[in-house]
Design a protein around this motif. Sequence first.
Motif, PDB file in Angstrom:
ATOM      1  N   ILE A   1       0.826  -1.216   0.000  1.00  0.00           N
ATOM      2  CA  ILE A   1       0.000   0.000   0.000  1.00  0.00           C
ATOM      3  C   ILE A   1       0.861   1.267   0.000  1.00  0.00           C
ATOM      4  CG2 ILE A   1      -1.682   1.334   1.340  1.00  0.00           C
ATOM      5  CD1 ILE A   1      -2.922  -1.366   2.148  1.00  0.00           C
ATOM      6  N   PRO A   2       1.831   1.435   0.914  1.00  0.00           N
ATOM      7  CA  PRO A   2       2.626   2.677   0.860  1.00  0.00           C
ATOM      8  C   PRO A   2       3.479   2.784  -0.402  1.00  0.00           C
ATOM      9  CG  PRO A   2       3.403   1.251   2.631  1.00  0.00           C
ATOM     10  CD  PRO A   2       2.179   0.619   2.068  1.00  0.00           C
ATOM     11  N   ILE A   3       3.948   1.651  -0.905  1.00  0.00           N
ATOM     12  CA  ILE A   3       4.760   1.687  -2.125  1.00  0.00           C
ATOM     13  C   ILE A   3       3.930   2.170  -3.300  1.00  0.00           C
ATOM     14  CG2 ILE A   3       6.055   0.250  -3.751  1.00  0.00           C
ATOM     15  CD1 ILE A   3       6.794  -1.507  -1.304  1.00  0.00           C
ATOM     16  N   LEU A   4       2.736   1.603  -3.443  1.00  0.00           N
ATOM     17  CA  LEU A   4       1.871   1.993  -4.559  1.00  0.00           C
ATOM     18  C   LEU A   4       1.357   3.423  -4.404  1.00  0.00           C
ATOM     19  CD1 LEU A   4      -0.113  -1.330  -5.067  1.00  0.00           C
ATOM     20  CD2 LEU A   4       1.758  -0.414  -6.453  1.00  0.00           C
ATOM     21  N   SER A   5       1.063   3.842  -3.162  1.00  0.00           N
ATOM     22  CA  SER A   5       0.575   5.216  -2.983  1.00  0.00           C
ATOM     23  C   SER A   5       1.679   6.232  -3.298  1.00  0.00           C
ATOM     24  CB  SER A   5       0.033   5.419  -1.570  1.00  0.00           C
ATOM     25  OG  SER A   5       1.064   5.319  -0.625  1.00  0.00           O
ATOM     26  N   GLN A   6       2.924   5.921  -2.939  1.00  0.00           N
ATOM     27  CA  GLN A   6       4.038   6.812  -3.278  1.00  0.00           C
ATOM     28  C   GLN A   6       4.257   6.868  -4.784  1.00  0.00           C
ATOM     29  OE1 GLN A   6       6.061   8.827  -1.373  1.00  0.00           O
ATOM     30  NE2 GLN A   6       4.644   8.425   0.298  1.00  0.00           N
ATOM     31  N   ALA A   7       4.128   5.708  -5.437  1.00  0.00           N
ATOM     32  CA  ALA A   7       4.293   5.673  -6.892  1.00  0.00           C
ATOM     33  C   ALA A   7       3.208   6.486  -7.579  1.00  0.00           C
ATOM     34  CB  ALA A   7       4.279   4.231  -7.383  1.00  0.00           C
ATOM     35  N   CYS A   8       1.964   6.322  -7.136  1.00  0.00           N
ATOM     36  CA  CYS A   8       0.864   7.097  -7.728  1.00  0.00           C
ATOM     37  C   CYS A   8       1.034   8.589  -7.447  1.00  0.00           C
ATOM     38  CB  CYS A   8      -0.474   6.612  -7.186  1.00  0.00           C
ATOM     39  SG  CYS A   8      -0.913   4.964  -7.746  1.00  0.00           S
ATOM     40  N   GLY A   9       1.486   8.923  -6.239  1.00  0.00           N
ATOM     41  CA  GLY A   9       1.732  10.325  -5.910  1.00  0.00           C
ATOM     42  C   GLY A   9       2.797  10.939  -6.797  1.00  0.00           C
ATOM     43  N   GLY A  10       3.842  10.192  -7.099  1.00  0.00           N
ATOM     44  CA  GLY A  10       4.890  10.693  -7.988  1.00  0.00           C
ATOM     45  C   GLY A  10       4.383  10.937  -9.387  1.00  0.00           C
ATOM     46  N   ILE A  11       3.531  10.040  -9.872  1.00  0.00           N
ATOM     47  CA  ILE A  11       2.950  10.221 -11.210  1.00  0.00           C
ATOM     48  C   ILE A  11       2.050  11.444 -11.220  1.00  0.00           C
ATOM     49  CG2 ILE A  11       1.352   9.196 -12.873  1.00  0.00           C
ATOM     50  CD1 ILE A  11       2.568   6.470 -12.061  1.00  0.00           C
ATOM     51  N   ILE A  12       1.260  11.624 -10.170  1.00  0.00           N
ATOM     52  CA  ILE A  12       0.360  12.782 -10.107  1.00  0.00           C
ATOM     53  C   ILE A  12       1.163  14.083 -10.057  1.00  0.00           C
ATOM     54  CG2 ILE A  12      -1.325  13.951  -8.637  1.00  0.00           C
ATOM     55  CD1 ILE A  12      -2.404  11.129  -7.960  1.00  0.00           C
ATOM     56  N   VAL A  13       2.232  14.105  -9.281  1.00  0.00           N
ATOM     57  CA  VAL A  13       3.079  15.310  -9.219  1.00  0.00           C
ATOM     58  C   VAL A  13       3.663  15.614 -10.593  1.00  0.00           C
ATOM     59  CG1 VAL A  13       5.263  16.209  -8.322  1.00  0.00           C
ATOM     60  CG2 VAL A  13       3.622  15.180  -6.774  1.00  0.00           C
ATOM     61  N   GLY A  14       4.103  14.597 -11.296  1.00  0.00           N
ATOM     62  CA  GLY A  14       4.629  14.804 -12.645  1.00  0.00           C
ATOM     63  C   GLY A  14       3.582  15.356 -13.591  1.00  0.00           C
ATOM     64  N   LEU A  15       2.353  14.857 -13.499  1.00  0.00           N
ATOM     65  CA  LEU A  15       1.280  15.352 -14.361  1.00  0.00           C
ATOM     66  C   LEU A  15       0.904  16.788 -14.021  1.00  0.00           C
ATOM     67  CD1 LEU A  15      -1.007  12.193 -14.517  1.00  0.00           C
ATOM     68  CD2 LEU A  15       0.361  13.163 -16.370  1.00  0.00           C
ATOM     69  N   VAL A  16       0.850  17.098 -12.732  1.00  0.00           N
ATOM     70  CA  VAL A  16       0.528  18.477 -12.329  1.00  0.00           C
ATOM     71  C   VAL A  16       1.607  19.428 -12.825  1.00  0.00           C
ATOM     72  CG1 VAL A  16       0.344  20.009 -10.325  1.00  0.00           C
ATOM     73  CG2 VAL A  16      -0.894  17.854 -10.358  1.00  0.00           C
ATOM     74  N   THR A  17       2.865  19.043 -12.662  1.00  0.00           N
ATOM     75  CA  THR A  17       3.964  19.896 -13.114  1.00  0.00           C
ATOM     76  C   THR A  17       3.925  20.087 -14.623  1.00  0.00           C
ATOM     77  OG1 THR A  17       5.294  19.094 -11.284  1.00  0.00           O
ATOM     78  CG2 THR A  17       6.457  20.206 -13.043  1.00  0.00           C
ATOM     79  N   LYS A  18       3.610  19.036 -15.348  1.00  0.00           N
ATOM     80  CA  LYS A  18       3.575  19.122 -16.808  1.00  0.00           C
ATOM     81  C   LYS A  18       2.455  20.032 -17.291  1.00  0.00           C
ATOM     82  CE  LYS A  18       2.911  16.307 -20.921  1.00  0.00           C
ATOM     83  NZ  LYS A  18       2.599  14.967 -21.427  1.00  0.00           N
ATOM     84  N   HIS A  19       1.282  19.893 -16.696  1.00  0.00           N
ATOM     85  CA  HIS A  19       0.121  20.629 -17.198  1.00  0.00           C
ATOM     86  C   HIS A  19      -0.082  21.988 -16.543  1.00  0.00           C
ATOM     87  CE1 HIS A  19      -1.218  17.393 -19.765  1.00  0.00           C
ATOM     88  NE2 HIS A  19      -1.067  16.542 -18.758  1.00  0.00           N
TER      89      HIS A  19
END
Length: 94
Positions: free
Chosen positions: A30-48
């Motif tokens: 659970i923490p591994i997947l939540s950190q991975a999803c959080g990193g993807i979301i941060v990347g998308l927010v930064t991009k857009h």
Amino acid sequence: LALSLPFSGDGGGVAEVLDFVASMKPTQMIPILSQACGGIIVGLVTKHAGSVKKGFALIFGILVSALAQPGGLTDQQRLGGIVAGLAMGVYGTF
């Protein structure tokens, strides 16, 4: 990871990692997947939205998580946050 074993100089080390991952419980993911999803979301927010909006979103997220903690914030913690925020604002301006 398993496909890289033939190309690895230390196949035993990779095998140990695979054994470690195989022995994990589902709740440990659970923490591994939540950190991975959080990193993807941060990347998308930064991009857009750009880095400035990402910074505001980060500050808002920290504020929400601080307010959601049991017991809330003490007066000393609030004052420390204000002083730290003012110091960063002054440093960023000059």
